[in-house]
Design a protein around this motif. Structure first.
Motif, PDB file in Angstrom:
ATOM      1  N   ASP A  93       0.823  -1.212   0.000  1.00  0.00           N
ATOM      2  CA  ASP A  93       0.000   0.000   0.000  1.00  0.00           C
ATOM      3  C   ASP A  93       0.857   1.262   0.000  1.00  0.00           C
ATOM      4  OD1 ASP A  93      -2.148  -1.721  -0.049  1.00  0.00           O
ATOM      5  OD2 ASP A  93      -2.744  -1.359   2.032  1.00  0.00           O
ATOM      6  N   ALA A  94       1.898   1.288   0.818  1.00  0.00           N
ATOM      7  CA  ALA A  94       2.781   2.464   0.864  1.00  0.00           C
ATOM      8  C   ALA A  94       3.543   2.625  -0.451  1.00  0.00           C
ATOM      9  CB  ALA A  94       3.761   2.346   2.029  1.00  0.00           C
ATOM     10  N   ASN A  95       4.044   1.537  -0.974  1.00  0.00           N
ATOM     11  CA  ASN A  95       4.803   1.562  -2.229  1.00  0.00           C
ATOM     12  C   ASN A  95       3.937   2.078  -3.382  1.00  0.00           C
ATOM     13  OD1 ASN A  95       7.150   0.932  -3.856  1.00  0.00           O
ATOM     14  ND2 ASN A  95       6.022  -0.852  -4.586  1.00  0.00           N
ATOM     15  N   CYS A  96       2.720   1.605  -3.444  1.00  0.00           N
ATOM     16  CA  CYS A  96       1.849   2.005  -4.547  1.00  0.00           C
ATOM     17  C   CYS A  96       1.280   3.409  -4.356  1.00  0.00           C
ATOM     18  CB  CYS A  96       0.753   0.968  -4.743  1.00  0.00           C
ATOM     19  SG  CYS A  96       1.434  -0.653  -5.251  1.00  0.00           S
ATOM     20  N   ARG A  97       1.056   3.823  -3.111  1.00  0.00           N
ATOM     21  CA  ARG A  97       0.629   5.209  -2.863  1.00  0.00           C
ATOM     22  C   ARG A  97       1.709   6.180  -3.326  1.00  0.00           C
ATOM     23  NH1 ARG A  97      -1.651   3.349   1.960  1.00  0.00           N
ATOM     24  NH2 ARG A  97       0.276   3.845   3.064  1.00  0.00           N
ATOM     25  N   PHE A  98       2.963   5.806  -3.139  1.00  0.00           N
ATOM     26  CA  PHE A  98       4.073   6.644  -3.583  1.00  0.00           C
ATOM     27  C   PHE A  98       3.995   6.892  -5.088  1.00  0.00           C
ATOM     28  CE2 PHE A  98       8.304   6.773  -5.532  1.00  0.00           C
ATOM     29  CZ  PHE A  98       8.764   7.971  -5.002  1.00  0.00           C
ATOM     30  N   ARG A  99       3.562   5.902  -5.839  1.00  0.00           N
ATOM     31  CA  ARG A  99       3.486   6.019  -7.295  1.00  0.00           C
ATOM     32  C   ARG A  99       2.358   6.939  -7.744  1.00  0.00           C
ATOM     33  NH1 ARG A  99       6.926   2.155  -9.244  1.00  0.00           N
ATOM     34  NH2 ARG A  99       7.527   0.592  -7.711  1.00  0.00           N
ATOM     35  N   ALA A 100       1.419   7.219  -6.854  1.00  0.00           N
ATOM     36  CA  ALA A 100       0.294   8.105  -7.180  1.00  0.00           C
ATOM     37  C   ALA A 100       0.704   9.554  -6.981  1.00  0.00           C
ATOM     38  CB  ALA A 100      -0.908   7.757  -6.319  1.00  0.00           C
ATOM     39  N   ASP A 101       1.786   9.951  -7.599  1.00  0.00           N
ATOM     40  CA  ASP A 101       2.337  11.303  -7.499  1.00  0.00           C
ATOM     41  C   ASP A 101       1.299  12.312  -7.990  1.00  0.00           C
ATOM     42  OD1 ASP A 101       3.767  13.662  -7.668  1.00  0.00           O
ATOM     43  OD2 ASP A 101       5.272  12.894  -9.048  1.00  0.00           O
ATOM     44  N   PRO A 102       0.885  13.243  -7.128  1.00  0.00           N
ATOM     45  CA  PRO A 102      -0.123  14.216  -7.561  1.00  0.00           C
ATOM     46  C   PRO A 102       0.348  15.089  -8.721  1.00  0.00           C
ATOM     47  CG  PRO A 102       0.709  14.758  -5.370  1.00  0.00           C
ATOM     48  CD  PRO A 102       1.310  13.442  -5.755  1.00  0.00           C
ATOM     49  N   ASP A 103       1.655  15.198  -8.917  1.00  0.00           N
ATOM     50  CA  ASP A 103       2.186  15.975 -10.035  1.00  0.00           C
ATOM     51  C   ASP A 103       2.345  15.121 -11.291  1.00  0.00           C
ATOM     52  OD1 ASP A 103       2.374  18.259  -8.427  1.00  0.00           O
ATOM     53  OD2 ASP A 103       4.340  17.619  -7.672  1.00  0.00           O
ATOM     54  N   GLY A 104       1.995  13.851 -11.197  1.00  0.00           N
ATOM     55  CA  GLY A 104       2.173  12.939 -12.317  1.00  0.00           C
ATOM     56  C   GLY A 104       0.988  12.867 -13.257  1.00  0.00           C
ATOM     57  N   THR A 106      -2.861  12.122 -14.752  1.00  0.00           N
ATOM     58  CA  THR A 106      -3.720  10.942 -14.728  1.00  0.00           C
ATOM     59  C   THR A 106      -2.925   9.648 -14.868  1.00  0.00           C
ATOM     60  OG1 THR A 106      -4.141  11.108 -17.100  1.00  0.00           O
ATOM     61  CG2 THR A 106      -5.731  12.157 -15.635  1.00  0.00           C
ATOM     62  N   LEU A 107      -1.776   9.716 -15.510  1.00  0.00           N
ATOM     63  CA  LEU A 107      -0.965   8.515 -15.664  1.00  0.00           C
ATOM     64  C   LEU A 107      -0.463   8.008 -14.319  1.00  0.00           C
ATOM     65  CD1 LEU A 107      -0.454   6.833 -18.048  1.00  0.00           C
ATOM     66  CD2 LEU A 107       1.644   8.070 -18.478  1.00  0.00           C
ATOM     67  N   ALA A 108      -0.282   8.898 -13.354  1.00  0.00           N
ATOM     68  CA  ALA A 108       0.155   8.475 -12.021  1.00  0.00           C
ATOM     69  C   ALA A 108      -0.912   7.605 -11.362  1.00  0.00           C
ATOM     70  CB  ALA A 108       0.475   9.685 -11.162  1.00  0.00           C
ATOM     71  N   SER A 109      -2.178   7.916 -11.603  1.00  0.00           N
ATOM     72  CA  SER A 109      -3.237   7.081 -11.022  1.00  0.00           C
ATOM     73  C   SER A 109      -3.232   5.696 -11.654  1.00  0.00           C
ATOM     74  CB  SER A 109      -4.611   7.743 -11.173  1.00  0.00           C
ATOM     75  OG  SER A 109      -4.959   7.880 -12.534  1.00  0.00           O
ATOM     76  N   VAL A 110      -2.934   5.618 -12.931  1.00  0.00           N
ATOM     77  CA  VAL A 110      -2.825   4.314 -13.598  1.00  0.00           C
ATOM     78  C   VAL A 110      -1.621   3.559 -13.041  1.00  0.00           C
ATOM     79  CG1 VAL A 110      -2.424   3.138 -15.814  1.00  0.00           C
ATOM     80  CG2 VAL A 110      -3.969   5.104 -15.699  1.00  0.00           C
ATOM     81  N   ALA A 111      -0.509   4.250 -12.861  1.00  0.00           N
ATOM     82  CA  ALA A 111       0.697   3.609 -12.330  1.00  0.00           C
ATOM     83  C   ALA A 111       0.452   3.067 -10.928  1.00  0.00           C
ATOM     84  CB  ALA A 111       1.853   4.598 -12.332  1.00  0.00           C
ATOM     85  N   ALA A 112      -0.228   3.831 -10.097  1.00  0.00           N
ATOM     86  CA  ALA A 112      -0.513   3.387  -8.732  1.00  0.00           C
ATOM     87  C   ALA A 112      -1.443   2.180  -8.733  1.00  0.00           C
ATOM     88  CB  ALA A 112      -1.112   4.529  -7.922  1.00  0.00           C
ATOM     89  N   ALA A 113      -2.468   2.216  -9.551  1.00  0.00           N
ATOM     90  CA  ALA A 113      -3.402   1.090  -9.635  1.00  0.00           C
ATOM     91  C   ALA A 113      -2.707  -0.148 -10.187  1.00  0.00           C
ATOM     92  CB  ALA A 113      -4.603   1.469 -10.504  1.00  0.00           C
ATOM     93  N   GLU A 114      -1.877   0.038 -11.190  1.00  0.00           N
ATOM     94  CA  GLU A 114      -1.146  -1.084 -11.783  1.00  0.00           C
ATOM     95  C   GLU A 114      -0.158  -1.678 -10.778  1.00  0.00           C
ATOM     96  OE1 GLU A 114       0.291  -3.963 -14.458  1.00  0.00           O
ATOM     97  OE2 GLU A 114      -1.619  -2.982 -14.127  1.00  0.00           O
ATOM     98  N   CYS A 115       0.412  -0.834  -9.944  1.00  0.00           N
ATOM     99  CA  CYS A 115       1.305  -1.294  -8.888  1.00  0.00           C
ATOM    100  C   CYS A 115       0.565  -2.242  -7.944  1.00  0.00           C
ATOM    101  CB  CYS A 115       1.857  -0.083  -8.129  1.00  0.00           C
ATOM    102  SG  CYS A 115       2.862  -0.477  -6.691  1.00  0.00           S
ATOM    103  N   VAL A 116      -0.611  -1.856  -7.492  1.00  0.00           N
ATOM    104  CA  VAL A 116      -1.398  -2.705  -6.590  1.00  0.00           C
ATOM    105  C   VAL A 116      -1.740  -4.018  -7.277  1.00  0.00           C
ATOM    106  CG1 VAL A 116      -3.578  -2.930  -5.323  1.00  0.00           C
ATOM    107  CG2 VAL A 116      -2.325  -0.767  -5.270  1.00  0.00           C
ATOM    108  N   ARG A 117      -2.182  -3.938  -8.527  1.00  0.00           N
ATOM    109  CA  ARG A 117      -2.548  -5.157  -9.261  1.00  0.00           C
ATOM    110  C   ARG A 117      -1.360  -6.090  -9.399  1.00  0.00           C
ATOM    111  NH1 ARG A 117      -1.860  -7.987 -13.636  1.00  0.00           N
ATOM    112  NH2 ARG A 117      -0.346  -6.532 -14.435  1.00  0.00           N
ATOM    113  N   THR A 118      -0.242  -5.561  -9.817  1.00  0.00           N
ATOM    114  CA  THR A 118       0.933  -6.383 -10.065  1.00  0.00           C
ATOM    115  C   THR A 118       1.463  -6.997  -8.773  1.00  0.00           C
ATOM    116  OG1 THR A 118       1.511  -5.025 -11.964  1.00  0.00           O
ATOM    117  CG2 THR A 118       3.254  -6.389 -11.060  1.00  0.00           C
ATOM    118  N   MET A 119       1.580  -6.187  -7.744  1.00  0.00           N
ATOM    119  CA  MET A 119       2.107  -6.712  -6.485  1.00  0.00           C
ATOM    120  C   MET A 119       1.168  -7.759  -5.888  1.00  0.00           C
ATOM    121  SD  MET A 119       3.964  -3.478  -4.623  1.00  0.00           S
ATOM    122  CE  MET A 119       4.717  -4.547  -3.377  1.00  0.00           C
TER     123      MET A 119
END
Length: 134
Positions: A93-104, A106-119
């Motif tokens: 959860d912490a690792n994937c929240r980090f990927r949800a960079d607010p400056d990133g 809409t792609l950051a939200s995809v990266a964070a979601a993909e992180c949770v799915r993959t892990m």
């Protein structure tokens, strides 16, 4: 994987080292996941829907593998597995929240979601492999 899905993965990688499909997680994903991502055509909302659906499937798989592995190990190992699983969830959860960079964007939200799915997919596979072979 179609060209739109490959482009989406490439964009995830360019967007700051975000999580992309790993070989093992892709191998253990449901049959419909790649089709869903391909049909999404790289549209963020569609990708998030596909990832969300797959994450729910993989989370159910994770829970089933956890229960099976817990039942197959000694009481001492059960205690250690429970502790490890709790810490793993916090880490994911912490690792994937980090990927949800607010400056990133809409792609950051995809990266964070993909992180949770993959892990989650990888951990479900790992738990299955931890069971003693009979």
């Amino acid at each position: 994987m179609s060209i739109p899905s490959r482009i989406a993965v490439a964009l995830l990688l360019v967007a700051g080292g975000s999580y992309a499909w790993s070989a093992s997680a892709a191998d253990d994903a449901s049959a419909g996941f790649s089709r869903c991502m391909d049909a999404g055509g790289g549209v963020t909302a569609r990708m998030l829907d596909c990832i969300g659906t797959e994450t729910r499937l993989q989370d159910a798989r994770l829970n089933a593998e956890y229960r099976r592995t817990l039942a197959a190990v000694s009481p001492g190992q059960q205690t250690r597995l429970r502790a490890a699983q709790r810490v793993w969830i916090q880490y994911r959860d912490a690792n994937c929240r980090f990927r949800a960079d607010p400056d990133g964007g809409t792609l950051a939200s995809v990266a964070a979601a993909e992180c949770v799915r993959t892990m989650t997919t990888e951990r479900a596979s790992e738990l299955a492999q931890l069971r003693p072979q009979t």
